[in-house]
Design an enzyme around this catalytic site. Sequence first.
Site, PDB file in Angstrom:
ATOM      1  N   LEU A 248       1.462  -1.128   0.306  1.00 29.18           N
ATOM      2  CA  LEU A 248      -0.062  -0.269   0.232  1.00 29.18           C
ATOM      3  C   LEU A 248       1.061   0.995  -0.227  1.00 29.18           C
ATOM      4  CD1 LEU A 248      -2.582  -1.209   2.503  1.00 29.18           C
ATOM      5  CD2 LEU A 248      -2.974  -0.980  -0.017  1.00 29.18           C
TER       6      LEU A 248
ATOM      7  N   ASP B 101       6.569  12.984   7.326  1.00 25.78           N
ATOM      8  CA  ASP B 101       8.130  12.574   6.450  1.00 25.78           C
ATOM      9  C   ASP B 101       8.326  12.960   4.822  1.00 25.78           C
ATOM     10  OD1 ASP B 101       8.755  12.624   8.890  1.00 25.78           O
ATOM     11  OD2 ASP B 101      10.022  10.495   8.801  1.00 25.78           O
TER      12      ASP B 101
ATOM     13  N   TYR C 224      -6.892   1.682  -2.684  1.00 24.06           N
ATOM     14  CA  TYR C 224      -5.526   1.015  -2.404  1.00 24.06           C
ATOM     15  C   TYR C 224      -6.714  -0.266  -2.079  1.00 24.06           C
ATOM     16  CZ  TYR C 224      -2.345   3.404  -5.773  1.00 24.06           C
ATOM     17  OH  TYR C 224      -1.836   3.467  -7.106  1.00 24.06           O
TER      18      TYR C 224
ATOM     19  N   ARG D 109      39.635  11.322  10.222  1.00 26.32           N
ATOM     20  CA  ARG D 109      40.283  10.248   9.022  1.00 26.32           C
ATOM     21  C   ARG D 109      41.135  10.956  11.187  1.00 26.32           C
ATOM     22  NH1 ARG D 109      43.197  13.835   4.768  1.00 26.32           N
ATOM     23  NH2 ARG D 109      45.214  12.086   5.073  1.00 26.32           N
ATOM     24  N   HIS D 110      42.543  10.016  11.030  1.00 31.11           N
ATOM     25  CA  HIS D 110      43.378  10.753  12.566  1.00 31.11           C
ATOM     26  C   HIS D 110      43.406  12.053  12.088  1.00 31.11           C
ATOM     27  CE1 HIS D 110      46.285  10.205   9.033  1.00 31.11           C
ATOM     28  NE2 HIS D 110      45.649   9.528   8.529  1.00 31.11           N
TER      29      HIS D 110
ATOM     30  N   ASN E 178      52.763  12.503   7.672  1.00 28.68           N
ATOM     31  CA  ASN E 178      51.934  13.491   6.689  1.00 28.68           C
ATOM     32  C   ASN E 178      52.875  14.432   6.458  1.00 28.68           C
ATOM     33  OD1 ASN E 178      48.760  12.422   8.255  1.00 28.68           O
ATOM     34  ND2 ASN E 178      49.046  11.322   6.499  1.00 28.68           N
TER      35      ASN E 178
ATOM     36  N   ARG F 294      48.409   6.355  14.552  1.00 26.93           N
ATOM     37  CA  ARG F 294      47.948   7.150  14.274  1.00 26.93           C
ATOM     38  C   ARG F 294      46.367   7.955  14.339  1.00 26.93           C
ATOM     39  NH1 ARG F 294      49.410   5.170   9.657  1.00 26.93           N
ATOM     40  NH2 ARG F 294      48.001   6.124   7.351  1.00 26.93           N
TER      41      ARG F 294
ATOM     42  N   GLU G 193      44.058   1.798   6.642  1.00 32.91           N
ATOM     43  CA  GLU G 193      44.498   3.098   5.292  1.00 32.91           C
ATOM     44  C   GLU G 193      44.452   1.991   3.374  1.00 32.91           C
ATOM     45  OE1 GLU G 193      44.810   6.987   3.496  1.00 32.91           O
ATOM     46  OE2 GLU G 193      43.648   5.076   3.017  1.00 32.91           O
TER      47      GLU G 193
ATOM     48  N   HIS H 250      41.032   6.684   7.938  1.00 35.38           N
ATOM     49  CA  HIS H 250      41.664   6.880   6.489  1.00 35.38           C
ATOM     50  C   HIS H 250      40.983   7.696   5.948  1.00 35.38           C
ATOM     51  CE1 HIS H 250      45.078   5.558   9.463  1.00 35.38           C
ATOM     52  NE2 HIS H 250      44.056   5.106   9.430  1.00 35.38           N
TER      53      HIS H 250
HETATM   54  O1  LIG Z   1       7.732  -0.137   6.597  1.00 38.29           O
HETATM   55  C1  LIG Z   1       7.228   0.876   6.355  1.00 38.29           C
HETATM   56  N1  LIG Z   1       5.808   1.633   6.709  1.00 38.29           N
HETATM   57  C2  LIG Z   1       6.060   2.610   6.808  1.00 38.29           C
HETATM   58  N2  LIG Z   1       7.239   3.488   6.866  1.00 38.29           N
HETATM   59  C3  LIG Z   1       8.268   3.078   6.129  1.00 38.29           C
HETATM   60  C4  LIG Z   1       8.218   1.501   6.260  1.00 38.29           C
HETATM   61  C5  LIG Z   1       9.740   1.869   5.667  1.00 38.29           C
HETATM   62  C6  LIG Z   1      11.369   1.203   6.093  1.00 38.29           C
HETATM   63  C7  LIG Z   1      10.313  -0.319   5.375  1.00 38.29           C
HETATM   64  C8  LIG Z   1      11.374  -2.059   5.977  1.00 38.29           C
HETATM   65  C9  LIG Z   1      12.337  -2.364   5.946  1.00 38.29           C
HETATM   66 BR1  LIG Z   1      13.164  -3.868   6.443  1.00 38.29          BR
HETATM   67  C10 LIG Z   1      12.882  -0.603   7.129  1.00 38.29           C
HETATM   68  C11 LIG Z   1      12.575   0.332   7.529  1.00 38.29           C
HETATM   69  C12 LIG Z   1      11.023   2.784   5.770  1.00 38.29           C
HETATM   70  N3  LIG Z   1       9.277   3.816   6.253  1.00 38.29           N
HETATM   71  C13 LIG Z   1       9.125   5.115   5.958  1.00 38.29           C
HETATM   72  C14 LIG Z   1       9.279   5.654   7.186  1.00 38.29           C
HETATM   73  C15 LIG Z   1       9.371   7.428   6.504  1.00 38.29           C
HETATM   74  C16 LIG Z   1       9.793   7.747   5.820  1.00 38.29           C
HETATM   75  C17 LIG Z   1       9.893   7.499   5.401  1.00 38.29           C
HETATM   76  C18 LIG Z   1      10.260   5.959   5.052  1.00 38.29           C
END
Ligand SMILES: O=c1[nH]cnc2c1c(-c1ccc(Br)cc1)cn2-c1ccccc1
Length: 450
Positions: free
Chosen positions: A37, A166, A194, A252-253, A259, A302, A324, A389
């Site tokens: 979905l 997001d 869906y 890096r170190h 160096n 290092r 390295e 490194h």
């Molecule tokens: O299974 C989800 N259901 C709803 N959202 C999801 C996931 C996963 C997800 C799926 C499989 C695995 Br292995 C790891 C993470 C990531 N995301 C997501 C969350 C925030 C932003 C962009 C993507």
Amino acid sequence: MEIPAGLETTKRKVAHSDEHGFSDQVRVPNVIVMVGLPARGKTYISKKLCRYLKWTGFKTRVFNVGEYRREDANAADAIHGANASFFSPDNADALKVRTESARRAMEDMAEYLNNGSGAVAIFDATNTTKDRRKTIIDFCKKKRLRCFFIESVCDDPAIIDSNVTDVKVNSPDYKGLMTAEQAKEDFMNRIENYKKQYEPIEESEDETLSFIKVINAGRSFKVHQVRGHVQSRVVYFLMNIHLLPRSIFLTRHGQSEYNAMGRLGGDSPLTEEGQKYASALGEFFEEEQVPNLRVWCSQKVRAAQTASHLKPEMQTEYWKALDELDAGICEGLTYDDIQQRYPKQADDRATDKYHYRYPSGESYEDVVCRLEPVIMELERQANVLVVSHQAVLRCVLAYFYDRPLSELPFIDIPLHSLVKLTPRAYHCDSTIYAFDLETGEWSEKSAQLP
Ligand SMILES: O=c1[nH]cnc2c1c(-c1ccc(Br)cc1)cn2-c1ccccc1
């Protein structure tokens, strides 16, 4: 006659060929088909998987049907934006556009794999009906492509909400058309549309099906009929990634004696200046107070000296894989020495810096190969500081920045600077802290790298 144990001849390995006659011995292009979905992380998985497979050397590309649909929709102009009604099963016009977009994406995918030297194509779409999946399976059989389904099943409202917030509200489908609140509501309606026709994958639909069901962002998995090297790498990767917010620090170190002399490799200690940086690094993490920070350090003096100012409870682990790049016969030389003594080596290296291997030494490609377990462990972990490194950090940054391997050997990693990476859904936020030896101050630069 008894054959002494261990000396019995192993049966000649017969090439395993599955019911489609694809044998493991020949390169079979792989199609990875997403199922799920909306707002189940299909694009998140597609992008992350593509980045990992490319970095490990498989030419890979994502084919996102939503992008094809947006092209077609703009061209058709018949469909206004892509609000929830566009995705109603009763909207015949829209269904035509969506089916046509999927067809074009599949044709491009087959072209990429059969003529474009692609090794893996990721088909990023909902593919939520048995019919649609049957069409894809038949298409792959016809084009002699191996199919692997990744279904993301998620009923955790918190994860879905973080996804919609997001990434969906900023989707091009809504750009400028409505507020974030309206977009969120519309997207929830799209999901409802869906759901009306969603048929989760069942083994019974096709007993030869190769698939993995990822449940609630990796909380659990169901894996069925994994075939070949690529599919097993994909399963392994999916079982190691997670969504939890964290940061990865890379440095890096401090400046070493070699160096200061412009000499390659070796195992020399820090200079006075290098020690100043090491002490500043200790103070930085004293102030930053990063929760449960793990410190991974190479086994070079290092690097160990640079990490020595960090609090002992940070459990510094020493990885040989973080050493390295081994310059072989050029260890301890300056670039001028190499130009004088081995001009052909200098030319070969300039020609293809990624694949060039020092005689008795390593190439960048060799370093990527030995870093794969480090990358996989970084994916598994939370907050980690890596003290290593230049060549090694170029490989690690190329992975997180999704840089082409040809550009990897040229990524800038100055001494006395600390990179803070914060992986986001589709990109990596990065902050670069540069330490000034004169003033003893840190300066900060942020960048949102693709
Ligand atoms: O299974 C989800 N259901 C709803 N959202 C999801 C996931 C996963 C997800 C799926 C499989 C695995 Br292995 C790891 C993470 C990531 N995301 C997501 C969350 C925030 C932003 C962009 C993507």
